[in-house]
Write a protein that holds these residues in place. Structure first.
Motif, PDB file in Angstrom:
ATOM      1  N   GLU A   6       0.864  -1.182   0.000  1.00  0.00           N
ATOM      2  CA  GLU A   6       0.000   0.000   0.000  1.00  0.00           C
ATOM      3  C   GLU A   6       0.905   1.237   0.000  1.00  0.00           C
ATOM      4  O   GLU A   6       1.825   1.342   0.813  1.00  0.00           O
ATOM      5  CB  GLU A   6      -0.883   0.024   1.248  1.00  0.00           C
ATOM      6  N   TYR A   7       0.638   2.167  -0.927  1.00  0.00           N
ATOM      7  CA  TYR A   7       1.422   3.394  -1.037  1.00  0.00           C
ATOM      8  C   TYR A   7       0.645   4.522  -0.398  1.00  0.00           C
ATOM      9  O   TYR A   7      -0.556   4.654  -0.608  1.00  0.00           O
ATOM     10  CB  TYR A   7       1.723   3.699  -2.511  1.00  0.00           C
ATOM     11  N   ARG A   8       1.367   5.339   0.395  1.00  0.00           N
ATOM     12  CA  ARG A   8       0.696   6.421   1.125  1.00  0.00           C
ATOM     13  C   ARG A   8       1.476   7.720   1.000  1.00  0.00           C
ATOM     14  O   ARG A   8       2.696   7.731   1.048  1.00  0.00           O
ATOM     15  CB  ARG A   8       0.568   6.048   2.596  1.00  0.00           C
ATOM     16  N   THR A   9       0.734   8.798   0.847  1.00  0.00           N
ATOM     17  CA  THR A   9       1.311  10.146   0.865  1.00  0.00           C
ATOM     18  C   THR A   9       0.701  10.963   1.994  1.00  0.00           C
ATOM     19  O   THR A   9       1.094  12.104   2.208  1.00  0.00           O
ATOM     20  CB  THR A   9       1.059  10.880  -0.470  1.00  0.00           C
ATOM     21  N   VAL A  50       6.565   9.817   0.504  1.00  0.00           N
ATOM     22  CA  VAL A  50       5.739   8.714   0.011  1.00  0.00           C
ATOM     23  C   VAL A  50       6.268   7.452   0.670  1.00  0.00           C
ATOM     24  O   VAL A  50       7.477   7.232   0.713  1.00  0.00           O
ATOM     25  CB  VAL A  50       5.819   8.573  -1.524  1.00  0.00           C
ATOM     26  N   THR A  51       5.370   6.646   1.185  1.00  0.00           N
ATOM     27  CA  THR A  51       5.775   5.430   1.871  1.00  0.00           C
ATOM     28  C   THR A  51       5.095   4.217   1.246  1.00  0.00           C
ATOM     29  O   THR A  51       4.013   4.320   0.660  1.00  0.00           O
ATOM     30  CB  THR A  51       5.431   5.495   3.372  1.00  0.00           C
ATOM     31  N   ALA A  52       5.741   3.068   1.383  1.00  0.00           N
ATOM     32  CA  ALA A  52       5.206   1.792   0.913  1.00  0.00           C
ATOM     33  C   ALA A  52       5.114   0.860   2.112  1.00  0.00           C
ATOM     34  O   ALA A  52       6.100   0.691   2.841  1.00  0.00           O
ATOM     35  CB  ALA A  52       6.129   1.204  -0.157  1.00  0.00           C
ATOM     36  N   TRP A  53       3.957   0.284   2.300  1.00  0.00           N
ATOM     37  CA  TRP A  53       3.690  -0.541   3.479  1.00  0.00           C
ATOM     38  C   TRP A  53       3.253  -1.940   3.079  1.00  0.00           C
ATOM     39  O   TRP A  53       2.430  -2.108   2.183  1.00  0.00           O
ATOM     40  CB  TRP A  53       2.578   0.088   4.318  1.00  0.00           C
ATOM     41  N   ARG A  57       4.251  -2.920   8.240  1.00  0.00           N
ATOM     42  CA  ARG A  57       5.710  -2.840   8.089  1.00  0.00           C
ATOM     43  C   ARG A  57       6.062  -1.896   6.935  1.00  0.00           C
ATOM     44  O   ARG A  57       5.634  -2.101   5.797  1.00  0.00           O
ATOM     45  CB  ARG A  57       6.283  -4.217   7.828  1.00  0.00           C
ATOM     46  N   LEU A  58       6.846  -0.887   7.242  1.00  0.00           N
ATOM     47  CA  LEU A  58       7.323   0.053   6.234  1.00  0.00           C
ATOM     48  C   LEU A  58       8.390  -0.646   5.402  1.00  0.00           C
ATOM     49  O   LEU A  58       9.399  -1.107   5.930  1.00  0.00           O
ATOM     50  CB  LEU A  58       7.889   1.303   6.918  1.00  0.00           C
ATOM     51  N   VAL A  59       8.163  -0.742   4.070  1.00  0.00           N
ATOM     52  CA  VAL A  59       9.105  -1.463   3.204  1.00  0.00           C
ATOM     53  C   VAL A  59       9.749  -0.573   2.145  1.00  0.00           C
ATOM     54  O   VAL A  59      10.643  -1.010   1.430  1.00  0.00           O
ATOM     55  CB  VAL A  59       8.439  -2.688   2.526  1.00  0.00           C
ATOM     56  N   ILE A  88       8.695  -1.501  -6.310  1.00  0.00           N
ATOM     57  CA  ILE A  88       8.272  -0.564  -5.271  1.00  0.00           C
ATOM     58  C   ILE A  88       8.911   0.808  -5.485  1.00  0.00           C
ATOM     59  O   ILE A  88       8.233   1.836  -5.393  1.00  0.00           O
ATOM     60  CB  ILE A  88       8.590  -1.126  -3.870  1.00  0.00           C
ATOM     61  N   GLY A  89      10.200   0.861  -5.780  1.00  0.00           N
ATOM     62  CA  GLY A  89      10.876   2.139  -5.995  1.00  0.00           C
ATOM     63  C   GLY A  89      10.269   2.919  -7.142  1.00  0.00           C
ATOM     64  O   GLY A  89      10.059   4.136  -7.056  1.00  0.00           O
TER      65      GLY A  89
END
Length: 139
Positions: A6-9, A50-53, A57-59, A88-89
């Motif tokens: 899941e991507y979050r801003t 921007v984060t990927a979960w 867990r933050l990945v 992901i990147g």
């Protein structure tokens, strides 16, 4: 076993969670992970995070400074080593770009371990940058 990402801003991680994934990404050797207050200050001052979960867990992470119209400086991009090569990147960058204006350029300094990564994804080499390190005088 890895799950969907899941991507979050809309939510920034704590300095502790950020430092944890920075270490797992391989960028821990070039960032001040021994100084949580400094890492938190960098997160707080960033225009885009921007984060990927994977569950809780933050990945993956991306941190940028921008005016949203002309220029965006991609400060850090990292993915947990166990999840690298999963796209992901690239998706973190797409999420960032969606927040920028249509004429906004993106600039990034390539980490030593990422040689060739950005060129493979459409970036052009830019060699007109300069750097002034902390403690060096302006003359």
């Amino acid at each position: 076993m890895t799950g969907p990402v899941e991507y979050r801003t809309d939510a920034r991680p704590s300095a502790e969670a950020y430092i944890d994934v920075v270490r797992r990404s391989g960028l821990g050797e070039r960032l001040p992970v021994d100084d949580p207050a400094l890492m938190q200050a960098a997160l707080d001052a960033s225009d885009i995070v921007v984060t990927a979960w994977d569950g809780d867990r933050l990945v993956g992470f991306l941190r940028a400074v921008t005016d949203f119209a002309l220029i965006c400086y991609l400060q850090e991009l990292g993915v947990d080593a166990a999840r690298q090569r999963d796209g992901i990147g690239l998706e973190l960058q797409r999420e960032m770009r969606a927040l920028l204006g249509p004429r906004c350029k993106i600039r990034v300094s390539e980490a030593p371990g990422a040689a060739g990564y950005y060129g493979r994804h459409g970036y052009s080499r830019h060699d007109r940058s300069w750097e002034l390190l902390p403690g060096e005088p302006l003359v």
